[in-house]
Design a protein around this motif. Structure first.
Motif, PDB file in Angstrom:
ATOM      1  N   CYS A 105      40.305  52.508  59.531  1.00  0.00           N
ATOM      2  CA  CYS A 105      41.213  51.712  58.695  1.00  0.00           C
ATOM      3  C   CYS A 105      42.567  52.375  58.435  1.00  0.00           C
ATOM      4  O   CYS A 105      43.460  51.748  57.887  1.00  0.00           O
ATOM      5  CB  CYS A 105      40.545  51.375  57.360  1.00  0.00           C
ATOM      6  SG  CYS A 105      40.367  52.783  56.246  1.00  0.00           S
ATOM      7  N   CYS A 136      34.523  57.248  54.760  1.00  0.00           N
ATOM      8  CA  CYS A 136      35.762  56.778  54.152  1.00  0.00           C
ATOM      9  C   CYS A 136      35.446  55.969  52.901  1.00  0.00           C
ATOM     10  O   CYS A 136      34.583  55.094  52.916  1.00  0.00           O
ATOM     11  CB  CYS A 136      36.520  55.919  55.179  1.00  0.00           C
ATOM     12  SG  CYS A 136      38.026  55.166  54.527  1.00  0.00           S
ATOM     13  N   ARG A 137      36.158  56.238  51.818  1.00  0.00           N
ATOM     14  CA  ARG A 137      35.958  55.491  50.567  1.00  0.00           C
ATOM     15  C   ARG A 137      36.435  54.051  50.690  1.00  0.00           C
ATOM     16  O   ARG A 137      35.976  53.174  49.987  1.00  0.00           O
ATOM     17  CB  ARG A 137      36.736  56.151  49.421  1.00  0.00           C
ATOM     18  CG  ARG A 137      36.240  57.510  49.035  1.00  0.00           C
ATOM     19  CD  ARG A 137      37.053  58.032  47.866  1.00  0.00           C
ATOM     20  NE  ARG A 137      38.472  58.053  48.221  1.00  0.00           N
ATOM     21  CZ  ARG A 137      39.290  59.061  48.048  1.00  0.00           C
ATOM     22  NH1 ARG A 137      38.847  60.163  47.477  1.00  0.00           N
ATOM     23  NH2 ARG A 137      40.540  59.000  48.406  1.00  0.00           N
ATOM     24  N   ASN A 138      37.368  53.807  51.603  1.00  0.00           N
ATOM     25  CA  ASN A 138      37.946  52.473  51.738  1.00  0.00           C
ATOM     26  C   ASN A 138      37.075  51.525  52.570  1.00  0.00           C
ATOM     27  O   ASN A 138      36.839  50.399  52.172  1.00  0.00           O
ATOM     28  CB  ASN A 138      39.344  52.585  52.351  1.00  0.00           C
ATOM     29  CG  ASN A 138      40.088  51.274  52.349  1.00  0.00           C
ATOM     30  OD1 ASN A 138      40.200  50.618  51.321  1.00  0.00           O
ATOM     31  ND2 ASN A 138      40.588  50.893  53.504  1.00  0.00           N
ATOM     32  N   CYS A 139      36.600  52.011  53.744  1.00  0.00           N
ATOM     33  CA  CYS A 139      35.882  51.106  54.652  1.00  0.00           C
ATOM     34  C   CYS A 139      34.486  51.591  55.043  1.00  0.00           C
ATOM     35  O   CYS A 139      33.744  50.870  55.689  1.00  0.00           O
ATOM     36  CB  CYS A 139      36.698  50.899  55.927  1.00  0.00           C
ATOM     37  SG  CYS A 139      36.723  52.324  57.041  1.00  0.00           S
ATOM     38  N   TYR A 154      46.783  66.181  57.339  1.00  0.00           N
ATOM     39  CA  TYR A 154      46.194  64.949  56.834  1.00  0.00           C
ATOM     40  C   TYR A 154      44.880  64.684  57.568  1.00  0.00           C
ATOM     41  O   TYR A 154      44.805  64.868  58.780  1.00  0.00           O
ATOM     42  CB  TYR A 154      47.117  63.758  57.110  1.00  0.00           C
ATOM     43  CG  TYR A 154      48.473  63.852  56.458  1.00  0.00           C
ATOM     44  CD1 TYR A 154      48.672  63.344  55.187  1.00  0.00           C
ATOM     45  CD2 TYR A 154      49.543  64.427  57.121  1.00  0.00           C
ATOM     46  CE1 TYR A 154      49.924  63.412  54.587  1.00  0.00           C
ATOM     47  CE2 TYR A 154      50.790  64.504  56.534  1.00  0.00           C
ATOM     48  CZ  TYR A 154      50.978  63.996  55.272  1.00  0.00           C
ATOM     49  OH  TYR A 154      52.204  64.066  54.686  1.00  0.00           O
ATOM     50  N   VAL A 209      42.314  60.284  53.855  1.00  0.00           N
ATOM     51  CA  VAL A 209      41.231  60.685  52.958  1.00  0.00           C
ATOM     52  C   VAL A 209      41.473  62.049  52.327  1.00  0.00           C
ATOM     53  O   VAL A 209      40.875  62.368  51.314  1.00  0.00           O
ATOM     54  CB  VAL A 209      39.848  60.637  53.651  1.00  0.00           C
ATOM     55  CG1 VAL A 209      39.502  59.214  54.032  1.00  0.00           C
ATOM     56  CG2 VAL A 209      39.799  61.526  54.868  1.00  0.00           C
ATOM     57  N   VAL A 235      42.647  61.523  58.456  1.00  0.00           N
ATOM     58  CA  VAL A 235      42.862  60.080  58.475  1.00  0.00           C
ATOM     59  C   VAL A 235      41.637  59.376  59.064  1.00  0.00           C
ATOM     60  O   VAL A 235      41.109  59.795  60.094  1.00  0.00           O
ATOM     61  CB  VAL A 235      44.106  59.735  59.328  1.00  0.00           C
ATOM     62  CG1 VAL A 235      44.367  58.244  59.335  1.00  0.00           C
ATOM     63  CG2 VAL A 235      45.330  60.496  58.835  1.00  0.00           C
ATOM     64  N   CYS A 236      41.213  58.305  58.420  1.00  0.00           N
ATOM     65  CA  CYS A 236      40.119  57.481  58.934  1.00  0.00           C
ATOM     66  C   CYS A 236      40.630  56.710  60.151  1.00  0.00           C
ATOM     67  O   CYS A 236      41.655  56.029  60.082  1.00  0.00           O
ATOM     68  CB  CYS A 236      39.639  56.508  57.857  1.00  0.00           C
ATOM     69  SG  CYS A 236      38.381  55.340  58.452  1.00  0.00           S
ATOM     70  N   GLU A 288      43.145  54.922  56.386  1.00  0.00           N
ATOM     71  CA  GLU A 288      43.192  55.541  55.053  1.00  0.00           C
ATOM     72  C   GLU A 288      43.328  57.055  55.197  1.00  0.00           C
ATOM     73  O   GLU A 288      42.605  57.688  55.966  1.00  0.00           O
ATOM     74  CB  GLU A 288      41.910  55.209  54.283  1.00  0.00           C
ATOM     75  CG  GLU A 288      41.827  55.802  52.906  1.00  0.00           C
ATOM     76  CD  GLU A 288      42.580  54.969  51.878  1.00  0.00           C
ATOM     77  OE1 GLU A 288      42.709  55.454  50.750  1.00  0.00           O
ATOM     78  OE2 GLU A 288      43.013  53.851  52.184  1.00  0.00           O
TER      79      GLU A 288
END
Length: 60
Positions: free
Chosen positions: A45, A7-10, A39, A49, A41-42, A47
């Motif tokens: 978190c 994940c780019r976010n977490c 979708y 993706v 989804v992480c 997010e």
């Protein structure tokens, strides 16, 4: 060798695929059935993706 996506976010590596059952339709074709969105989804978190159209040929 397996490449794991993160994940780019977490930085999490646990994902699930989900849908909202609202089809994506072309703007100029109001009566078209369209196609379901998928979708990715992480799970760590929440997010989103990626968003993918299940049957892109139905948008033509």
């Amino acid at each position: 060798m397996t490449v794991k996506e993160s994940c780019r976010n977490c930085g999490g590596t646990s994902f699930v695929q989900a849908t909202d059952y609202v089809n994506l339709r072309p703007i100029n074709k109001k009566m078209a059935i369209g196609s379901e969105k998928i979708y990715t989804v992480c799970l760590d978190c929440g997010e989103v993706v990626s968003i993918k159209v299940k049957h892109p040929e139905k948008l033509k």
